[in-house]
Scaffold this active site. Structure first.
Site, PDB file in Angstrom:
ATOM      1  CG  ASP A 203      -0.016  -0.073   2.519  1.00 15.39           C
ATOM      2  OD1 ASP A 203       0.282  -1.198   2.955  1.00 15.39           O
ATOM      3  OD2 ASP A 203       0.420   0.980   3.023  1.00 15.39           O
TER       4      ASP A 203
ATOM      5  CG  ASP B 112       1.835   4.821   5.689  1.00 17.19           C
ATOM      6  OD1 ASP B 112       1.225   3.960   6.338  1.00 17.19           O
ATOM      7  OD2 ASP B 112       2.401   5.792   6.223  1.00 17.19           O
TER       8      ASP B 112
END
Ligand SMILES: CSC[C@H]1O[C@H](OP(=O)(O)O)[C@H](O)[C@@H]1O
Ligand SMILES: Nc1ncnc2[nH]cnc12
Length: 315
Positions: A221, A223
């Site tokens: 991902d 973040d």
């Protein structure tokens, strides 16, 4: 036992990676260490070639241990007690850089510690023996270099287009909540490229145990630093986890025989650069030290302490 049959390689599986492929299970062991039991029983398994590996699921089978409660000392101590010399640890990480897209693989070389001091981070903690391990280069440089070309080859062979980055800096946060947007932006300014909740104290403990240690980080991902995007959720992480774990298994299957050869070849001593590194890190032996502490330390550092309290070094 011939060196070739020893379990020299330890694999720590992170989120999503709870087993490896193409291995024949030989046994499972659950050693009680002076720091308690490891996260899960350790699987000793063999590749078709006979190369043995010790596999440990960091969060336990069924992912039941949160990052702050991972029994790092028991995990590293148990692997060392089995004869492991080099650890390849896998970790699901957030990316702090646009180019490190989810699905990318990264071999970091630096760490920024944002844990909160609540995780026991040293085998010497709580004992009367003081030691200061070198940690300027928190990963084993030679192992990371060695992995680079092999992981790249495995990713290319898989053909899913997963990228590989090296020389990056990973921030280790306490969790279990993810970072705020402000923190995520600050980590970028500090030079952080990745973020996880697991690399510490694991890397510190491996260094104290004189084990070579490298992290294969897999990005899941972005973040929470991208202002036009939603901040990270566990659901985002889970989306990429399965595919990253499949690729991680392929990478492991590709490199393990080669790694065994490197660890048993005549240049193994060059490769295992951590061996002997604690020699000048342990404060000299003193009568004030509790002999029971030295016996406890013998579990992980039999090179310097003996189980009977009769030490082999002047430490
Ligand atoms: C499941 S999201 C956060 C969790 O994932 C990573 O675990 P691991 O390093 O064991 O793969 C991260 O460090 C957090 O513990
Ligand atoms: N964004 C993130 N922060 C911390 N640990 C993670 N593991 C996977 N993604 C993460």
């Amino acid at each position: 036992m011939a060196d070739d049959n020893k379990v020299l390689i330890g694999i720590i599986g992170g989120s999503g990676l709870y087993h490896l492929d193409n291995l024949t299970q030989i046994t499972t062991v659950n050693p009680e260490t002076p720091w308690g039991f490891p996260s899960s029983p350790i699987t000793i398994a063999a590749l078709p070639s006979g190369t043995r590996v010790a596999f440990l699921a960091r969060h336990g089978q069924g992912h039941v241990i949160p990052p702050s409660s991972v029994p790092g000392r028991a995990n590293i101590g148990a692997l060392k007690s089995l004869g492991v010399r080099a650890i390849i640890a896998f970790s699901a990480v957030g990316s702090l850089r646009e180019e490190i897209s989810p699905g990318s693989f990264v071999l970091p070389t630096q760490i920024i510690d944002r844990t909160k001091g609540i995780r026991p981070a040293s085998f010497f903690e709580g004992t009367s023996v003081v030691a200061h391990a070198m940690f300027g280069d928190p990963f084993s440089g030679k192992l990371v270099k060695w992995l680079e070309e092999r992981v790249r080859r495995a990713l290319d062979a898989e053909g899913k287009g997963a990228k590989l980055f090296t020389g990056k800096c990973i921030v280790c946060m306490e969790g279990p909540q993810f970072s705020t947007r402000a923190e995520s932006l600050m980590y970028r300014q500090w030079g952080g490229d990745l973020i996880n909740m697991s690399v510490l104290p694991e890397a510190k403990l491996a260094r104290e145990a004189e084990l070579s240690y490298a992290l294969i980080a897999t990005a899941t991902d972005y973040d929470s630093w991208r202002d036009q995007s939603e901040s990270v959720t566990a659901a985002d992480v889970f989306k990429t986890l399965k595919s990253n774990a499949e690729t991680s298994r392929l990478v492991a299957a590709t490199i393990l025989d080669d790694l065994q050869r490197a660890l048993t070849g005549e240049d193994a001593h060059v490769f295992l650069e951590e061996t002997g590194s604690m020699q000048f890190s342990i404060m000299p032996r003193s009568e004030k030290q509790n002999p029971a502490d030295r016996v406890k330390l013998a579990y992980v550092l039999p090179e310097y302490f003996t189980g009977e309290g009769k030490d082999v070094s002047s430490a």
